[in-house]
Design a protein around this motif. Structure first.
Motif, PDB file in Angstrom:
ATOM      1  N   UNK A 182       0.850  -1.159   0.000  1.00 20.23           N
ATOM      2  CA  UNK A 182       0.000   0.000   0.000  1.00 20.23           C
ATOM      3  C   UNK A 182       0.897   1.224   0.000  1.00 20.23           C
ATOM      4  N   UNK A 183       0.689   2.086  -0.954  1.00 17.27           N
ATOM      5  CA  UNK A 183       1.530   3.280  -1.016  1.00 17.27           C
ATOM      6  C   UNK A 183       1.129   4.276   0.069  1.00 17.27           C
ATOM      7  N   UNK A 184       2.033   5.143   0.360  1.00 19.95           N
ATOM      8  CA  UNK A 184       1.774   6.173   1.376  1.00 19.95           C
ATOM      9  C   UNK A 184       0.587   7.041   0.952  1.00 19.95           C
ATOM     10  N   UNK A 185       0.515   7.346  -0.346  1.00 14.77           N
ATOM     11  CA  UNK A 185      -0.595   8.149  -0.847  1.00 14.77           C
ATOM     12  C   UNK A 185      -1.929   7.463  -0.642  1.00 14.77           C
ATOM     13  N   UNK A 186      -1.975   6.147  -0.883  1.00 12.24           N
ATOM     14  CA  UNK A 186      -3.210   5.392  -0.671  1.00 12.24           C
ATOM     15  C   UNK A 186      -3.598   5.387   0.802  1.00 12.24           C
TER      16      UNK A 186
ATOM     17  N   UNK B 227      -2.862   7.617   3.029  1.00 12.58           N
ATOM     18  CA  UNK B 227      -3.328   8.956   3.382  1.00 12.58           C
ATOM     19  C   UNK B 227      -4.755   9.175   2.893  1.00 12.58           C
ATOM     20  N   UNK B 228      -5.037   8.791   1.651  1.00 15.37           N
ATOM     21  CA  UNK B 228      -6.384   8.963   1.102  1.00 15.37           C
ATOM     22  C   UNK B 228      -7.411   8.153   1.884  1.00 15.37           C
ATOM     23  N   UNK B 229      -7.069   6.924   2.248  1.00 20.37           N
ATOM     24  CA  UNK B 229      -7.991   6.098   3.017  1.00 20.37           C
ATOM     25  C   UNK B 229      -8.255   6.689   4.396  1.00 20.37           C
ATOM     26  N   UNK B 230      -7.211   7.185   5.040  1.00 18.70           N
ATOM     27  CA  UNK B 230      -7.378   7.794   6.364  1.00 18.70           C
ATOM     28  C   UNK B 230      -8.214   9.063   6.265  1.00 18.70           C
ATOM     29  N   UNK B 231      -7.978   9.851   5.214  1.00 22.55           N
ATOM     30  CA  UNK B 231      -8.754  11.072   5.015  1.00 22.55           C
ATOM     31  C   UNK B 231     -10.232  10.737   4.805  1.00 22.55           C
ATOM     32  N   UNK B 232     -10.506   9.684   4.038  1.00 22.89           N
ATOM     33  CA  UNK B 232     -11.888   9.276   3.810  1.00 22.89           C
ATOM     34  C   UNK B 232     -12.538   8.802   5.112  1.00 22.89           C
ATOM     35  N   UNK B 233     -11.773   8.084   5.925  1.00 19.64           N
ATOM     36  CA  UNK B 233     -12.284   7.611   7.208  1.00 19.64           C
ATOM     37  C   UNK B 233     -12.620   8.790   8.129  1.00 19.64           C
ATOM     38  N   UNK B 234     -11.704   9.749   8.204  1.00 19.26           N
ATOM     39  CA  UNK B 234     -11.908  10.922   9.067  1.00 19.26           C
ATOM     40  C   UNK B 234     -13.098  11.736   8.573  1.00 19.26           C
ATOM     41  N   UNK B 235     -13.197  11.916   7.266  1.00 20.35           N
ATOM     42  CA  UNK B 235     -14.329  12.642   6.685  1.00 20.35           C
ATOM     43  C   UNK B 235     -15.640  11.934   7.029  1.00 20.35           C
ATOM     44  N   UNK B 236     -15.624  10.613   6.950  1.00 20.93           N
ATOM     45  CA  UNK B 236     -16.811   9.837   7.281  1.00 20.93           C
ATOM     46  C   UNK B 236     -17.216   9.997   8.732  1.00 20.93           C
TER      47      UNK B 236
ATOM     48  N   UNK C 249     -21.100   5.200   5.417  1.00 21.70           N
ATOM     49  CA  UNK C 249     -20.719   4.610   4.129  1.00 21.70           C
ATOM     50  C   UNK C 249     -19.275   4.975   3.773  1.00 21.70           C
ATOM     51  N   UNK C 250     -18.884   6.221   4.023  1.00 26.05           N
ATOM     52  CA  UNK C 250     -17.502   6.642   3.760  1.00 26.05           C
ATOM     53  C   UNK C 250     -16.523   5.808   4.590  1.00 26.05           C
ATOM     54  N   UNK C 251     -16.868   5.577   5.843  1.00 29.29           N
ATOM     55  CA  UNK C 251     -16.003   4.798   6.719  1.00 29.29           C
ATOM     56  C   UNK C 251     -15.911   3.346   6.248  1.00 29.29           C
ATOM     57  N   UNK C 252     -17.037   2.789   5.825  1.00 24.14           N
ATOM     58  CA  UNK C 252     -17.040   1.407   5.334  1.00 24.14           C
ATOM     59  C   UNK C 252     -16.212   1.289   4.062  1.00 24.14           C
ATOM     60  N   UNK C 253     -16.326   2.276   3.190  1.00 21.12           N
ATOM     61  CA  UNK C 253     -15.547   2.276   1.948  1.00 21.12           C
ATOM     62  C   UNK C 253     -14.054   2.320   2.256  1.00 21.12           C
ATOM     63  N   UNK C 254     -13.674   3.138   3.203  1.00 17.98           N
ATOM     64  CA  UNK C 254     -12.274   3.243   3.605  1.00 17.98           C
ATOM     65  C   UNK C 254     -11.768   1.916   4.159  1.00 17.98           C
ATOM     66  N   UNK C 255     -12.571   1.286   5.000  1.00 12.65           N
ATOM     67  CA  UNK C 255     -12.180   0.004   5.586  1.00 12.65           C
ATOM     68  C   UNK C 255     -12.021  -1.061   4.503  1.00 12.65           C
ATOM     69  N   UNK C 256     -12.909  -1.065   3.535  1.00 11.17           N
ATOM     70  CA  UNK C 256     -12.830  -2.035   2.443  1.00 11.17           C
ATOM     71  C   UNK C 256     -11.554  -1.819   1.628  1.00 11.17           C
TER      72      UNK C 256
END
Length: 66
Positions: free
Chosen positions: A1-5, A7-16, A37-44
């Motif tokens: 998993x790249x650092x960018x990925x 970061x994006x996943x964590x940002x989506x989780x926090x936004x959720x 839903x945003x949190x679930x998407x991030x977890x997936x």
């Protein structure tokens, strides 16, 4: 998993989490559910990336590419 990925996943989780909290605070069920839903998407996405990382590790061990 790249650092960018990551970061994006964590940002989506926090936004959720923020959306869910705002929806709860204002009684907006749609916003609350959107946050969940945003949190679930991030977890997936995190799960998929972990599987990819593990598959790459196994492939490297089998082929000797380090």
């Amino acid at each position: 998993m790249s650092v960018g990925d990551k970061f994006e996943n964590k940002a989506e989780e926090v936004k959720g989490r923020a959306k869910e909290a705002a929806g709860s605070a204002t009684g907006d069920e749609d916003l609350k559910n959107e946050g969940k839903a945003d949190q679930a998407s991030s977890a997936l996405k995190k799960g998929v990336e972990k599987v990819k990382d593990k598959a790459n590790e196994v492939a490297e061990k089998l082929t000797g590419d380090n």
